[in-house]
Design a protein around this motif. Structure first.
Motif, PDB file in Angstrom:
ATOM      1  N   THR A  74       0.830  -1.204   0.000  1.00 63.04           N
ATOM      2  CA  THR A  74       0.000   0.000   0.000  1.00 63.04           C
ATOM      3  C   THR A  74       0.866   1.256   0.000  1.00 63.04           C
ATOM      4  O   THR A  74       0.581   2.220  -0.723  1.00 63.04           O
ATOM      5  CB  THR A  74      -0.932  -0.002   1.233  1.00 63.04           C
ATOM      6  OG1 THR A  74      -1.726  -1.187   1.196  1.00 63.04           O
ATOM      7  CG2 THR A  74      -1.829   1.221   1.251  1.00 63.04           C
ATOM      8  N   ALA A  75       1.929   1.244   0.791  1.00 62.89           N
ATOM      9  CA  ALA A  75       2.841   2.390   0.833  1.00 62.89           C
ATOM     10  C   ALA A  75       3.543   2.581  -0.515  1.00 62.89           C
ATOM     11  O   ALA A  75       3.773   3.720  -0.949  1.00 62.89           O
ATOM     12  CB  ALA A  75       3.863   2.212   1.947  1.00 62.89           C
ATOM     13  N   LYS A  77       2.278   1.850  -3.467  1.00 62.44           N
ATOM     14  CA  LYS A  77       1.285   2.452  -4.375  1.00 62.44           C
ATOM     15  C   LYS A  77       1.145   3.944  -4.102  1.00 62.44           C
ATOM     16  O   LYS A  77       1.034   4.749  -5.029  1.00 62.44           O
ATOM     17  CB  LYS A  77      -0.061   1.744  -4.234  1.00 62.44           C
ATOM     18  CG  LYS A  77      -0.046   0.346  -4.809  1.00 62.44           C
ATOM     19  CD  LYS A  77      -1.387  -0.342  -4.633  1.00 62.44           C
ATOM     20  CE  LYS A  77      -1.355  -1.739  -5.216  1.00 62.44           C
ATOM     21  NZ  LYS A  77      -2.636  -2.420  -5.078  1.00 62.44           N
ATOM     22  N   GLU A  78       1.151   4.313  -2.822  1.00 64.68           N
ATOM     23  CA  GLU A  78       1.068   5.732  -2.486  1.00 64.68           C
ATOM     24  C   GLU A  78       2.324   6.469  -2.944  1.00 64.68           C
ATOM     25  O   GLU A  78       2.242   7.594  -3.440  1.00 64.68           O
ATOM     26  CB  GLU A  78       0.868   5.904  -0.982  1.00 64.68           C
ATOM     27  CG  GLU A  78       0.533   7.329  -0.595  1.00 64.68           C
ATOM     28  CD  GLU A  78       0.096   7.466   0.850  1.00 64.68           C
ATOM     29  OE1 GLU A  78       0.287   8.571   1.394  1.00 64.68           O
ATOM     30  OE2 GLU A  78      -0.432   6.489   1.420  1.00 64.68           O
ATOM     31  N   MET A  81       1.947   7.107  -6.605  1.00 63.71           N
ATOM     32  CA  MET A  81       1.008   8.204  -6.896  1.00 63.71           C
ATOM     33  C   MET A  81       1.688   9.559  -6.728  1.00 63.71           C
ATOM     34  O   MET A  81       1.400  10.488  -7.470  1.00 63.71           O
ATOM     35  CB  MET A  81      -0.217   8.111  -5.982  1.00 63.71           C
ATOM     36  CG  MET A  81      -1.165   7.008  -6.376  1.00 63.71           C
ATOM     37  SD  MET A  81      -2.770   7.082  -5.539  1.00 63.71           S
ATOM     38  CE  MET A  81      -2.327   6.842  -3.856  1.00 63.71           C
ATOM     39  N   ASP A  82       2.595   9.659  -5.766  1.00 61.42           N
ATOM     40  CA  ASP A  82       3.303  10.920  -5.532  1.00 61.42           C
ATOM     41  C   ASP A  82       4.460  11.126  -6.500  1.00 61.42           C
ATOM     42  O   ASP A  82       5.062  12.206  -6.533  1.00 61.42           O
ATOM     43  CB  ASP A  82       3.845  10.969  -4.092  1.00 61.42           C
ATOM     44  CG  ASP A  82       2.739  11.005  -3.056  1.00 61.42           C
ATOM     45  OD1 ASP A  82       1.594  11.361  -3.419  1.00 61.42           O
ATOM     46  OD2 ASP A  82       3.017  10.666  -1.879  1.00 61.42           O
ATOM     47  N   ILE A  98       5.921   7.474   4.737  1.00 59.76           N
ATOM     48  CA  ILE A  98       4.514   7.416   4.301  1.00 59.76           C
ATOM     49  C   ILE A  98       3.678   6.666   5.340  1.00 59.76           C
ATOM     50  O   ILE A  98       2.585   7.102   5.696  1.00 59.76           O
ATOM     51  CB  ILE A  98       4.399   6.725   2.921  1.00 59.76           C
ATOM     52  CG1 ILE A  98       5.069   7.589   1.847  1.00 59.76           C
ATOM     53  CG2 ILE A  98       2.943   6.449   2.559  1.00 59.76           C
ATOM     54  CD1 ILE A  98       5.248   6.894   0.503  1.00 59.76           C
ATOM     55  N   GLU A  99       4.207   5.537   5.821  1.00 62.23           N
ATOM     56  CA  GLU A  99       3.485   4.684   6.782  1.00 62.23           C
ATOM     57  C   GLU A  99       4.391   4.386   7.979  1.00 62.23           C
ATOM     58  O   GLU A  99       5.187   3.442   7.943  1.00 62.23           O
ATOM     59  CB  GLU A  99       3.044   3.385   6.103  1.00 62.23           C
ATOM     60  CG  GLU A  99       2.266   2.457   6.993  1.00 62.23           C
ATOM     61  CD  GLU A  99       1.080   3.111   7.666  1.00 62.23           C
ATOM     62  OE1 GLU A  99       1.090   3.193   8.900  1.00 62.23           O
ATOM     63  OE2 GLU A  99       0.151   3.539   6.962  1.00 62.23           O
TER      64      GLU A  99
END
Length: 160
Positions: A74-75, A77-78, A81-82, A98-99
């Motif tokens: 998940t991190a 993917k984030e 996106m950035d 991020i996480e």
């Protein structure tokens, strides 16, 4: 006037030494055989419970490592996106920013990101205690899960 037996009893019971003398005169208690039987029963119960408990701890750590891989994904993917959809330049430190829960190494340790480029990455987590490694590889959006050692802990057939 002489003291009645009740008066003498109340005086004796107020003195700790008198109580101790009465307790030593009594013959009730447990026999050696009874104590040995109880110790034997406790030993049998411990022999059954302890291995079961240790197995549960290892399974819990394996589950934690698998969950951490999902959090890493998940991190990632984030991160993409950035960064205009690219995984290039992703590091464990950036994912931890991020996480922040990825920094927790109580039950599983996140490993450094490998093979990160515009479309691919590989992430992994190692379970504390069992040292089982759970890996997720993403190549052009297709995800593959693998683990080592094969057929140990939560790693059945080399995948999870």
């Amino acid at each position: 006037m002489t003291a009645s037996p009740m008066d003498r009893l109340s005086v004796e019971s107020s003195h700790p030494i008198a109580w101790l003398q009465r307790a030593t005169r009594r013959q009730d208690g447990f026999t050696l055989v009874e104590i040995l039987v109880v110790v034997l029963i406790i030993g049998i119960l411990a022999a059954i419970a302890i291995p079961s408990f240790l197995g549960q701890t290892a399974r819990a750590n394996d589950a934690s490592a698998k969950t951490q891989v999902g959090t890493l994904q998940t991190a990632m993917k984030e991160f993409a996106m950035d960064n205009s959809g690219s995984y290039k330049g992703a590091t464990l430190a950036k994912l931890e920013a991020i996480e922040p829960t990825l920094k927790d190494e109580t039950t599983a340790v996140a490993k450094e990101v490998t093979g990160a480029n515009t479309t691919d990455f590989e992430i992994e987590s190692e379970a504390v205690g069992s040292n089982d490694v759970y890996k997720l590889t993403s190549s052009n959006g297709e995800v593959t899960r693998s683990c080592t050692p094969v057929d140990a802990g939560g790693c059945k057939g080399g995948s999870w």
